[in-house]
Motif scaffolding. Structure first.
Motif, PDB file in Angstrom:
ATOM      1  N   ALA A   1       0.823  -1.208   0.000  1.00 52.85           N
ATOM      2  CA  ALA A   1       0.000   0.000   0.000  1.00 52.85           C
ATOM      3  C   ALA A   1       0.857   1.258   0.000  1.00 52.85           C
ATOM      4  O   ALA A   1       0.393   2.327  -0.408  1.00 52.85           O
ATOM      5  CB  ALA A   1      -0.924  -0.008   1.223  1.00 52.85           C
ATOM      6  N   GLN A   2       2.107   1.142   0.444  1.00 55.01           N
ATOM      7  CA  GLN A   2       2.992   2.310   0.523  1.00 55.01           C
ATOM      8  C   GLN A   2       4.042   2.364  -0.581  1.00 55.01           C
ATOM      9  O   GLN A   2       4.580   3.432  -0.867  1.00 55.01           O
ATOM     10  CB  GLN A   2       3.726   2.336   1.877  1.00 55.01           C
ATOM     11  CG  GLN A   2       2.858   2.572   3.086  1.00 55.01           C
ATOM     12  CD  GLN A   2       2.143   1.312   3.531  1.00 55.01           C
ATOM     13  OE1 GLN A   2       2.669   0.209   3.376  1.00 55.01           O
ATOM     14  NE2 GLN A   2       0.936   1.456   4.067  1.00 55.01           N
ATOM     15  N   LEU A   3       4.367   1.238  -1.221  1.00 55.15           N
ATOM     16  CA  LEU A   3       5.534   1.163  -2.099  1.00 55.15           C
ATOM     17  C   LEU A   3       5.169   0.696  -3.504  1.00 55.15           C
ATOM     18  O   LEU A   3       4.465  -0.304  -3.673  1.00 55.15           O
ATOM     19  CB  LEU A   3       6.569   0.206  -1.499  1.00 55.15           C
ATOM     20  CG  LEU A   3       7.843  -0.027  -2.312  1.00 55.15           C
ATOM     21  CD1 LEU A   3       8.666   1.258  -2.406  1.00 55.15           C
ATOM     22  CD2 LEU A   3       8.677  -1.146  -1.677  1.00 55.15           C
ATOM     23  N   THR A   4       5.650   1.435  -4.512  1.00 53.16           N
ATOM     24  CA  THR A   4       5.565   1.010  -5.906  1.00 53.16           C
ATOM     25  C   THR A   4       6.939   1.160  -6.540  1.00 53.16           C
ATOM     26  O   THR A   4       7.742   2.017  -6.147  1.00 53.16           O
ATOM     27  CB  THR A   4       4.547   1.834  -6.717  1.00 53.16           C
ATOM     28  OG1 THR A   4       4.965   3.214  -6.750  1.00 53.16           O
ATOM     29  CG2 THR A   4       3.159   1.744  -6.123  1.00 53.16           C
ATOM     30  N   VAL A   5       7.216   0.319  -7.547  1.00 53.50           N
ATOM     31  CA  VAL A   5       8.449   0.427  -8.323  1.00 53.50           C
ATOM     32  C   VAL A   5       8.062   0.533  -9.793  1.00 53.50           C
ATOM     33  O   VAL A   5       7.003   0.057 -10.215  1.00 53.50           O
ATOM     34  CB  VAL A   5       9.390  -0.771  -8.095  1.00 53.50           C
ATOM     35  CG1 VAL A   5       9.862  -0.800  -6.655  1.00 53.50           C
ATOM     36  CG2 VAL A   5       8.706  -2.085  -8.459  1.00 53.50           C
ATOM     37  N   PHE A   6       8.924   1.176 -10.588  1.00 49.73           N
ATOM     38  CA  PHE A   6       8.601   1.331 -12.006  1.00 49.73           C
ATOM     39  C   PHE A   6       9.861   1.251 -12.853  1.00 49.73           C
ATOM     40  O   PHE A   6      10.986   1.463 -12.374  1.00 49.73           O
ATOM     41  CB  PHE A   6       7.876   2.658 -12.263  1.00 49.73           C
ATOM     42  CG  PHE A   6       8.703   3.887 -12.009  1.00 49.73           C
ATOM     43  CD1 PHE A   6       9.501   4.447 -13.008  1.00 49.73           C
ATOM     44  CD2 PHE A   6       8.683   4.501 -10.761  1.00 49.73           C
ATOM     45  CE1 PHE A   6      10.257   5.572 -12.767  1.00 49.73           C
ATOM     46  CE2 PHE A   6       9.440   5.639 -10.512  1.00 49.73           C
ATOM     47  CZ  PHE A   6      10.226   6.178 -11.521  1.00 49.73           C
ATOM     48  N   ALA A   7       9.654   0.928 -14.123  1.00 50.86           N
ATOM     49  CA  ALA A   7      10.719   0.916 -15.123  1.00 50.86           C
ATOM     50  C   ALA A   7      10.155   1.517 -16.401  1.00 50.86           C
ATOM     51  O   ALA A   7       8.983   1.292 -16.744  1.00 50.86           O
ATOM     52  CB  ALA A   7      11.226  -0.500 -15.372  1.00 50.86           C
TER      53      ALA A   7
END
Length: 645
Positions: free
Chosen positions: A408-414
């Motif tokens: 709910a607090q963390l996202t990662v992206f590329a």
């Protein structure tokens, strides 16, 4: 790398410190929707790197104009263009102060501010009071905006307000500013009106003719939206700007160190701008899944120097798109057209761009995937009484991105992006100077190649009740990066080059009274191979790029009505703007400025006072040895009142 590790560690401490804080989310740290890449996404779920600034951030900043705000609060490098405060240079991601602005597309409500020549985007024509949101998208945006978006895009969205606002300020060096805005919002229409004036007596001594480096700007704008029936919006707007400035010439290093205010026995340059913009548009919501959009812009500008040289610009642009959404899939496809002309007493030069693009985003539970493709044609024509020259380029951009929600607090992206820059019309001409650097004429430079970039971004977003963290690392590989070679006085291409770095943004609400904001960039820009420089530039650093750049801000709510702010800007030293061989004796001095402010609220009336460059740091823009433009070189102060009604 030690500095990056330290900053990342500090951000981790910020996050850990809030692990047991209250669960109520601070509204200033909440996710926001970003629209600069055309498909709206919450910034924490975006498949690209995004930096967002809100109207409340701008109000609290006390900034005097858009350039001032970007310089003090964003990751964008901002410096007056060879002394000109109204057409300042922009840079991000290491393209250099000389050409950086040409690798950023700046839009206001969809209208491009980029010019057909080397003149920077005229942000002085955008009233700061009118801005609702500034979206800075880095290393992406080439599908959405095409030509010139290799470093990214800055998308400015203006506000629709109900009621009015008045801002009056005065300060040192004869500074004064007045702006007033009013808005009406009804079921069938909205109407927005704005007027703004800003003046300054200048910061340097009178030149040898008695002229000061003073400035005067006036902006007016009107926007109307009609809603004649459900699902239909009709837009129309008019903007007018009058800008008049005089700015000083370069100093030698001894002159700069002795007194950056002096005129060095030179005359100053005077320049006036007039900008007239008309726009119309419409949106049709056909059904729940399908929406049509069409916008058309006419922009006419005059730029006249005190020497009598006059350039007239005529831009016509259209933006037409179809948006379709079904369940978890969004698709946007459209056409963009641009016809730009610059006329002078000796010639008329045009640059026409026509492009088609398609973008899509698919949501699969906690994963968002985006993809886009663009094909663009750039046509050039130069006409004089004796010459007709023509050229064209076919260019392709594409973008792939993914965002994965870890918790709910963390996202990662590329994100993987290919962008391009078609040469502006000034790149086809060579400027001729005598041995004393006096301009004596121009010659045909020859058509040069467009630049292409391929950028990979890897990043993360972490949002907690008291902390918002964004971090990204990037690598850009370039072919035919465009630049001006000061040794040969010609425009040409860097055959191969690359850039890489890391960026960190952190907002930390330490308590109800104390908030801390950090924006840091580490950037390297390397010339791999440059054949026209006979190998002299190979392996060298690109000039005009600071390796480290940081802004640190602290806001303390001293009472229910009053708050103090302190802001520190620091950019490390760099090579002078023309030092491609990395052998000049003098380097660009590190930029350093400490600003403090206080604001007090009296209901809908607020008063503020601020001091910029508190410690009287002498900053400058180094072009080459003993050619320095003083920049933010003295302490200044401002005070004002702001009212809402």
């Amino acid at each position: 790398m030690k500095k990056i590790s330290l900053l990342l560690s500090l951000s981790s401490i910020f996050i850990a410190a809030t692990a047991h804080s209250a669960s109520t989310e601070n509204s200033e740290l909440a996710p926001v929707v970003v629209t600069g890449n055309r498909i709206a996404q919450p910034d924490m779920l975006a498949t690209y790197a995004a930096e967002i600034h809100h109207a409340d951030d701008i109000t609290r900043s006390g900034a005097i104009d858009l350039y001032d705000y970007l310089n003090r609060y964003s990751s964008v490098t901002v410096l007056p263009s060879y002394g000109n405060p109204f057409a300042q240079l922009l840079d991000m991601r290491g393209y250099g102060v000389g050409s950086g602005h040409q690798n950023i597309v700046v839009t206001v409500n969809g209208r491009r501010l980029n010019n057909v020549d080397t003149v920077p985007q005229l942000l002085s024509s955008v009233p700061l009071l009118s801005i609702e949101r500034i979206e800075i998208i880095k290393g992406s945006g080439s599908v959405a905006q095409g030509d010139g978006a290799m470093a990214g895009i800055i998308n400015i969205v203006t506000k629709d307000q109900t009621g009015g606002a008045l801002n009056i300020a005065a300060g040192s060096h004869g500074y004064s500013s007045t702006s007033v805005s009013a808005g009406i919002t009804e079921e069938q229409f909205t109407l927005q009106l704005l007027a703004e004036n800003g003046r300054s007596d200048g910061f340097r001594d009178q030149d040898i003719t008695g002229e000061k480096d003073d400035s005067d700007s006036n902006n007016v704008a009107a926007d109307l939206k009609l809603f004649p029936m459900s699902g239909v919006e009709i837009r129309a707007g008019k903007e007018r700007s009058w800008l008049d400035t005089t700015y000083g010439d370069t100093l030698t290093l001894p002159q700069f160190n002795n007194n950056p205010e002096q005129n060095a026995g030179k005359t100053y340059t005077g320049q006036t701008f007039t900008v007239d913009v008309s726009r119309v548009g419409t949106s049709l919501q056909i059904n729940d899944n399908l929406r049509l959009n069409a916008d058309y812009f006419i922009e006419k500008k005059d730029s006249e120097y005190s020497s009598g040289w006059l350039s007239e610009y005529d831009y016509r642009s259209g933006d037409y798109s179809i948006a379709w959404q079904q369940n978890n899939l969004q698709v946007l496809t459209g056409v963009q057209l641009f016809d730009g002309e610059r006329s002078s007493a000796t010639d008329t030069t045009t640059k026409e761009n026509s492009a088609a693009y398609i973008q899509a985003e698919y949501r699969l539970q906690d994963t968002r995937i985006s993809a886009g493709w663009r094909r663009e044609k750039a046509d050039y024509q130069y006409r004089s009484s004796v010459t007709l020259l023509q050229d064209n380029h076919y260019l392709t951009a594409w973008d792939l991105g993914i965002n994965q929600k870890i918790s709910a607090q963390l996202t990662v992206f590329a994100n993987l992006n290919q962008g391009f820059q078609a040469p502006d019309i000034d790149r086809f001409f060579t400027q001729l100077y005598d041995s004393s650097w006096n301009f004596i004429g121009t010659g045909f430079n020859g058509f040069i190649k467009p630049a292409e970039s391929r950028t990979v971004n890897l990043g993360l977003n972490h949002l907690h009740s008291r902390n918002k963290l964004k971090a990204v690392i990037f690598y850009t590989d370039l072919t035919d990066e465009i630049y001006y070679n000061p040794q040969t006085f010609s425009n040409t291409n860097i055959d191969e080059s690359h850039k890489y770095g890391a960026e960190l943004q952190n907002q930390y609400q330490a308590s109800e009274q104390l908030a801390v904001r950090l924006n840091y960039s580490w950037t390297r820009a390397i010339i791999d191979r440059e054949d026209s420089g006979t190998g002299a530039f190979n392996g060298k650093d690109l000039p005009g790029v600071s390796e480290h750049s940081a802004t640190l801000g602290v806001n303390y709510q001293a009472s229910e009505r009053g708050s103090f702010s302190i802001n520190q800007i620091w950019r490390s030293k760099a090579l002078a703007a023309e030092d491609f061989a990395n052998n000049f004796k003098q380097k660009q001095k590190a930029f350093n400025s400490t600003d403090i402010s206080y604001q007090h609220q009296f209901g809908k009336l607020s008063a503020y006072v601020q001091v910029q460059n508190l410690f009287d740091q002498s900053n400058g823009l180094w072009i080459r040895d003993d050619a320095i433009y003083p920049v933010n070189f003295t302490r200044t102060w401002y005070a004002g009142i702001r009212a809402e009604f």
